[in-house]
Design a protein around this motif. Sequence first.
Motif, PDB file in Angstrom:
ATOM      1  N   PRO A  16      44.952  54.335  52.362  1.00  0.00           N
ATOM      2  CA  PRO A  16      45.503  55.586  52.880  1.00  0.00           C
ATOM      3  C   PRO A  16      45.093  55.798  54.334  1.00  0.00           C
ATOM      4  O   PRO A  16      44.166  55.155  54.831  1.00  0.00           O
ATOM      5  CB  PRO A  16      44.889  56.657  51.971  1.00  0.00           C
ATOM      6  N   SER A  59      55.993  52.611  55.875  1.00  0.00           N
ATOM      7  CA  SER A  59      55.699  53.156  54.555  1.00  0.00           C
ATOM      8  C   SER A  59      55.871  52.112  53.469  1.00  0.00           C
ATOM      9  O   SER A  59      56.957  51.590  53.259  1.00  0.00           O
ATOM     10  CB  SER A  59      56.628  54.333  54.273  1.00  0.00           C
ATOM     11  N   TYR A 110      56.262  65.558  53.892  1.00  0.00           N
ATOM     12  CA  TYR A 110      55.036  64.801  54.177  1.00  0.00           C
ATOM     13  C   TYR A 110      54.695  64.872  55.660  1.00  0.00           C
ATOM     14  O   TYR A 110      53.550  65.155  56.035  1.00  0.00           O
ATOM     15  CB  TYR A 110      55.253  63.350  53.733  1.00  0.00           C
TER      16      TYR A 110
END
Lengths: 357, 287
Positions: free
Chosen positions: B131, B162, B217
């Motif tokens: 992450p 991504s 997001y």
Amino acid sequence: MARLRIENVRKSFGATQVLHGIDLSVEDGEMIVIVGASGCGKSTLLRIVAGLEAPTSGAVLIDGRDVTALEPPDRDVAMVFQNYALYPHMSVFENMAYGLRIRRLPKEEIRRRVGETAELLGISSLLDRRPRQLSGGQRQRVAMGRAIVREPKLFLFDEPLSNLDAKLRVQMRAEIRRLQKRLGVTSLFVTHDQTEAMTLGDRLVVMHQGHAAQVATPMEVWSRPADTYVGGFIGSPAMNLLEARLAEGGAAAALKAGPVLRFADGPRPGPAGRPILIGIRPEHVRRDGMAGLELALDLAEPLGSETVLHGRLPGGEALTAKLAGFPQGTSGSIRIALPPEEWHVFDAETGRRLDPL
Amino acid sequence: MATALAASRRRRRATAITHAILILGVILFALPLWIVLMGSTHDAATIGRGEVPLLPGAHAVENYAAAWTEGAARTTGVPVALMMWNSFVMAVLIAVGKIAISLLSAYAVVFFRFPFRMAAFWAIFITLMLPVEVRIFPTFKVVSDLGMVDTYAGLIVPLVASATATLLFRQFFLTIPDEFVEAAKIDGAGPLRFFWDVVLPLSRTNMAALFVILFVYGWNQYLWPLLVTTSTEVETVVIGIVKMIGSESNTDWNIVMATAVLALLPPVAVVLLMQRWFVKGLTDTEK
């Protein structure tokens, strides 16, 4: 419209060889049906002709030009897929026009050609619809239309009827044949269905384990199968194969079941006692009141106009017979005759047909 | 007769209990939002006295106008309009960038045979396990060495690749039948043409759904923008709200609340707009 030649095409996927040297020559306007059980390499052969697979060795020639190294669009072939492969987000018109648009044909020309083809197939009223709004038969027509509108040198059909229900399949089969004759486009048609093969093809290629077991007209394949595989594959129910040995200097066969019967069409080569197989189709087995062989029955399948009987001969071999109507007294055993004029004689070792000297 | 009545009474009681629970849930979720919404319509003094107003006040227009044009004058003084614009640019570019990159990488992994294809796939897959927080210091070092601190590029580029979206598109592409690829080949469509004419249109609903998720997001990013922005020029609204809250006595709570309400609006708008889009796509399935 073109002639197609396939020269000694071999194909291996890794260590497994799926095509063992196929040779085929297709005349202008001819419809060739490639038929065989699944896994025999028939689809691979079609895909090699289309250019979707490259052969390991060998060549594909269209009109004398070697196209083996060319990409599919440069071969000028059109293909109809088993699941039709219609683009779901495009209308019927766009689906049919897609190949032409990529070829940068003028808009007017595209509209004219798609219109004419739709007219030919009776789908003019469907041009604005999406594929999901169509029935199976209509999708099938659109898939054909997409191939026809390109005016290719070669049509390739990859089991296009196998997703249709039985009734529609018979109807589309006839329609495809009529269209192909009318347009006169050289075609390859792959199927596993022997009825499709028999009715559609000018000639059949019967494939077995990567070999072309026989290349001949449907009637010849049926009446003179080249080996036991072709004999057993074409025809329903399948041909009976009975063990026997050559006798009387090659003029007769001594059946394992007992009797020694003379060949109707002349002696076969080979020493006495040579193991052979006698092929006889179920529909050629006759009932014989008194003199015949005893067939101990274990199953009768009435089909209406005829009855298929399964039983065993005295030697223990299975035999299937197809008799007209529903014969009385078909329990226990019946007496049958195996008329020699309907025999197909094969070498028991190689399985190849043995013709008279 | 009597049993029927009893049954209906029992059913009514069950319904009442169900509704009571549901209403309680709604209050729990909605009350904080309601307080923020009401708080943004009072003047600074009311909230300063420690009151929690539950009814609208008279200062809505002036609070929102002040937030929009000046921001919280006593702390940061950055107009919310600018911060909203920064957030919007960042969220849109992150969403669009992520979709574009993952579409192309998934297309490569699914439809092409090239050396180390599976290695490439696993490399993408493994980044899922890292992450942003884990790699934040090396990432900051790289961004600052490239001189991208306090720029839109610095805000967006490190967040734009991504693995999740790539995997989602990969799964979707695997459901596209091989026959489409082959039919397109025979029709003469090259790889890019096939991508543009067939793969993209078929991916529309997936793209719409992903856009919503990725926009939210991007809009809600906190840690990364906090690190990489020092100038107010590229400050995002989420950072802005936090910075507005100075000390307890020194905060324009009415402005903070107005800003919070404003910050809520774009994600809500995107969800509503795109929802119509992808619900239509889902009922309109073309496969």
